[in-house]
Design a protein around this motif. Structure first.
Motif, PDB file in Angstrom:
ATOM      1  N   TRP A   1      -8.512  13.929   4.067  1.00 26.33           N
ATOM      2  CA  TRP A   1      -8.732  14.264   2.657  1.00 26.33           C
ATOM      3  C   TRP A   1      -8.084  13.211   1.761  1.00 26.33           C
ATOM      4  O   TRP A   1      -8.680  12.738   0.787  1.00 26.33           O
ATOM      5  CB  TRP A   1      -8.171  15.652   2.324  1.00 26.33           C
ATOM      6  N   ALA A   2      -6.830  12.835   2.090  1.00 23.48           N
ATOM      7  CA  ALA A   2      -6.094  11.865   1.279  1.00 23.48           C
ATOM      8  C   ALA A   2      -6.776  10.498   1.293  1.00 23.48           C
ATOM      9  O   ALA A   2      -6.852   9.826   0.260  1.00 23.48           O
ATOM     10  CB  ALA A   2      -4.653  11.749   1.774  1.00 23.48           C
ATOM     11  N   VAL A   3      -7.298  10.090   2.430  1.00 25.83           N
ATOM     12  CA  VAL A   3      -7.997   8.803   2.517  1.00 25.83           C
ATOM     13  C   VAL A   3      -9.269   8.846   1.674  1.00 25.83           C
ATOM     14  O   VAL A   3      -9.569   7.915   0.921  1.00 25.83           O
ATOM     15  CB  VAL A   3      -8.290   8.441   3.991  1.00 25.83           C
ATOM     16  N   GLU A   4     -10.014   9.938   1.752  1.00 25.45           N
ATOM     17  CA  GLU A   4     -11.238  10.061   0.948  1.00 25.45           C
ATOM     18  C   GLU A   4     -10.921  10.109  -0.539  1.00 25.45           C
ATOM     19  O   GLU A   4     -11.621   9.483  -1.345  1.00 25.45           O
ATOM     20  CB  GLU A   4     -12.044  11.294   1.371  1.00 25.45           C
ATOM     21  N   GLU A   5      -9.876  10.826  -0.922  1.00 23.36           N
ATOM     22  CA  GLU A   5      -9.479  10.853  -2.337  1.00 23.36           C
ATOM     23  C   GLU A   5      -9.050   9.462  -2.787  1.00 23.36           C
ATOM     24  O   GLU A   5      -9.342   9.054  -3.915  1.00 23.36           O
ATOM     25  CB  GLU A   5      -8.370  11.876  -2.584  1.00 23.36           C
ATOM     26  N   SER A   6      -8.391   8.733  -1.915  1.00 20.22           N
ATOM     27  CA  SER A   6      -8.002   7.355  -2.236  1.00 20.22           C
ATOM     28  C   SER A   6      -9.237   6.501  -2.500  1.00 20.22           C
ATOM     29  O   SER A   6      -9.247   5.688  -3.435  1.00 20.22           O
ATOM     30  CB  SER A   6      -7.178   6.758  -1.091  1.00 20.22           C
ATOM     31  N   ARG A   7     -10.255   6.684  -1.714  1.00 22.39           N
ATOM     32  CA  ARG A   7     -11.512   5.962  -1.966  1.00 22.39           C
ATOM     33  C   ARG A   7     -12.098   6.354  -3.324  1.00 22.39           C
ATOM     34  O   ARG A   7     -12.550   5.499  -4.078  1.00 22.39           O
ATOM     35  CB  ARG A   7     -12.524   6.243  -0.860  1.00 22.39           C
ATOM     36  N   ARG A   8     -12.099   7.648  -3.623  1.00 20.76           N
ATOM     37  CA  ARG A   8     -12.625   8.110  -4.916  1.00 20.76           C
ATOM     38  C   ARG A   8     -11.825   7.526  -6.082  1.00 20.76           C
ATOM     39  O   ARG A   8     -12.372   7.317  -7.163  1.00 20.76           O
ATOM     40  CB  ARG A   8     -12.613   9.642  -4.989  1.00 20.76           C
ATOM     41  N   GLN A   9     -10.550   7.270  -5.845  1.00 22.30           N
ATOM     42  CA  GLN A   9      -9.687   6.702  -6.878  1.00 22.30           C
ATOM     43  C   GLN A   9      -9.742   5.172  -6.894  1.00 22.30           C
ATOM     44  O   GLN A   9      -8.966   4.526  -7.587  1.00 22.30           O
ATOM     45  CB  GLN A   9      -8.240   7.167  -6.667  1.00 22.30           C
ATOM     46  N   ASP A  10     -10.664   4.588  -6.130  1.00 20.08           N
ATOM     47  CA  ASP A  10     -10.876   3.139  -6.046  1.00 20.08           C
ATOM     48  C   ASP A  10      -9.661   2.394  -5.503  1.00 20.08           C
ATOM     49  O   ASP A  10      -9.346   1.286  -5.928  1.00 20.08           O
ATOM     50  CB  ASP A  10     -11.291   2.569  -7.410  1.00 20.08           C
ATOM     51  N   CYS A  11      -8.969   3.009  -4.563  1.00 13.30           N
ATOM     52  CA  CYS A  11      -7.840   2.345  -3.908  1.00 13.30           C
ATOM     53  C   CYS A  11      -8.366   1.378  -2.849  1.00 13.30           C
ATOM     54  O   CYS A  11      -9.392   1.631  -2.213  1.00 13.30           O
ATOM     55  CB  CYS A  11      -6.919   3.380  -3.252  1.00 13.30           C
ATOM     56  N   HIS A  12      -7.638   0.303  -2.670  1.00  7.04           N
ATOM     57  CA  HIS A  12      -7.993  -0.678  -1.652  1.00  7.04           C
ATOM     58  C   HIS A  12      -7.079  -0.612  -0.437  1.00  7.04           C
ATOM     59  O   HIS A  12      -7.320  -1.289   0.559  1.00  7.04           O
ATOM     60  CB  HIS A  12      -7.952  -2.086  -2.255  1.00  7.04           C
ATOM     61  N   LEU A  13      -6.041   0.193  -0.532  1.00  7.24           N
ATOM     62  CA  LEU A  13      -5.063   0.295   0.542  1.00  7.24           C
ATOM     63  C   LEU A  13      -4.443   1.688   0.496  1.00  7.24           C
ATOM     64  O   LEU A  13      -4.142   2.195  -0.587  1.00  7.24           O
ATOM     65  CB  LEU A  13      -3.966  -0.768   0.347  1.00  7.24           C
ATOM     66  N   VAL A  14      -4.289   2.289   1.657  1.00  4.46           N
ATOM     67  CA  VAL A  14      -3.567   3.558   1.786  1.00  4.46           C
ATOM     68  C   VAL A  14      -2.342   3.267   2.638  1.00  4.46           C
ATOM     69  O   VAL A  14      -2.453   2.670   3.702  1.00  4.46           O
ATOM     70  CB  VAL A  14      -4.427   4.646   2.477  1.00  4.46           C
ATOM     71  N   GLN A  15      -1.192   3.693   2.154  1.00  3.52           N
ATOM     72  CA  GLN A  15       0.013   3.474   2.938  1.00  3.52           C
ATOM     73  C   GLN A  15       0.813   4.763   3.030  1.00  3.52           C
ATOM     74  O   GLN A  15       0.609   5.689   2.249  1.00  3.52           O
ATOM     75  CB  GLN A  15       0.860   2.346   2.347  1.00  3.52           C
ATOM     76  N   LEU A  16       1.689   4.794   4.001  1.00  4.42           N
ATOM     77  CA  LEU A  16       2.596   5.920   4.174  1.00  4.42           C
ATOM     78  C   LEU A  16       3.812   5.438   4.917  1.00  4.42           C
ATOM     79  O   LEU A  16       3.795   4.366   5.526  1.00  4.42           O
ATOM     80  CB  LEU A  16       1.926   7.087   4.901  1.00  4.42           C
ATOM     81  N   THR A  17       4.861   6.208   4.814  1.00  2.00           N
ATOM     82  CA  THR A  17       6.047   5.933   5.607  1.00  2.00           C
ATOM     83  C   THR A  17       6.332   7.163   6.451  1.00  2.00           C
ATOM     84  O   THR A  17       5.937   8.276   6.113  1.00  2.00           O
ATOM     85  CB  THR A  17       7.282   5.614   4.736  1.00  2.00           C
ATOM     86  N   SER A  18       7.008   6.921   7.547  1.00  6.83           N
ATOM     87  CA  SER A  18       7.403   8.002   8.432  1.00  6.83           C
ATOM     88  C   SER A  18       8.789   7.663   8.950  1.00  6.83           C
ATOM     89  O   SER A  18       9.048   6.510   9.332  1.00  6.83           O
ATOM     90  CB  SER A  18       6.405   8.124   9.582  1.00  6.83           C
ATOM     91  N   ASP A  19       9.668   8.620   8.936  1.00  7.22           N
ATOM     92  CA  ASP A  19      11.036   8.388   9.372  1.00  7.22           C
ATOM     93  C   ASP A  19      11.037   7.802  10.784  1.00  7.22           C
ATOM     94  O   ASP A  19      10.251   8.225  11.640  1.00  7.22           O
ATOM     95  CB  ASP A  19      11.807   9.712   9.333  1.00  7.22           C
TER      96      ASP A  19
END
Length: 153
Positions: A106-124
């Motif tokens: 869902w977050a990746v698709e919303e990122s596309r809808r928001q015209d993002c070119h990169l999705v990032q995250l951090t994990s401990d």
């Protein structure tokens, strides 16, 4: 999984979200489900910012998952907008059934809808299972992260 709806979090969802944030060894040391006041203040700030998406996975009225997506406009990468996924949690009764993947998708698709070119995250660094999960979803370990604590957490 078809009975699960991903929807914006409401103030009534805060206790369930905080309980999920606290439901692991790391979260248990940094979250305080017995005092929801700071979480309610944070929720109000999130709700007023159009670049913030706090969502929950709802199964027949019960909150069973959550994540936060932040949209970050920037100048780097030729003025690209990026998104940051944080606070991915799935209720222990739902783990291993695909809900975490559905939330991240869902977050990746919303990122596309928001015209993002990169999705990032951090994990401990102490979460190797989470690292394998994100790699299975197509994320790559590409950076070293740093933090500086500025106050009590």
């Amino acid at each position: 999984m078809e009975r699960v709806t991903i929807r914006p979090a409401g103030p009534e969802d805060i206790p369930a979200i905080v309980a999920m944030l606290a439901d692991d060894p790391l979260g248990a040391t940094r979250e305080s489900p017995e005092d929801l006041a700071p979480y309610r203040r944070a929720y109000d700030r999130l709700r007023s910012d159009p670049h913030q998406f706090l969502v929950v996975a709802d199964r027949e009225g019960e909150v069973v998952g959550t994540l936060q997506l932040t949209i970050v406009p920037g100048l780097s990468r030729k003025g690209s907008t990026r998104s940051i996924i944080e606070g991915v949690r799935v209720h222990r009764s739902e783990r291993g059934r695909g809900l975490g993947a559905r939330l991240v998708e869902w977050a990746v698709e919303e990122s596309r809808r928001q015209d993002c070119h990169l999705v990032q995250l951090t994990s401990d660094a102490a979460r190797p299972d989470a690292h394998r999960f994100y790699e299975r979803l197509g994320f790559t370990g590409s950076h070293v992260g740093f933090k500086m604590q500025l106050g009590p957490a």
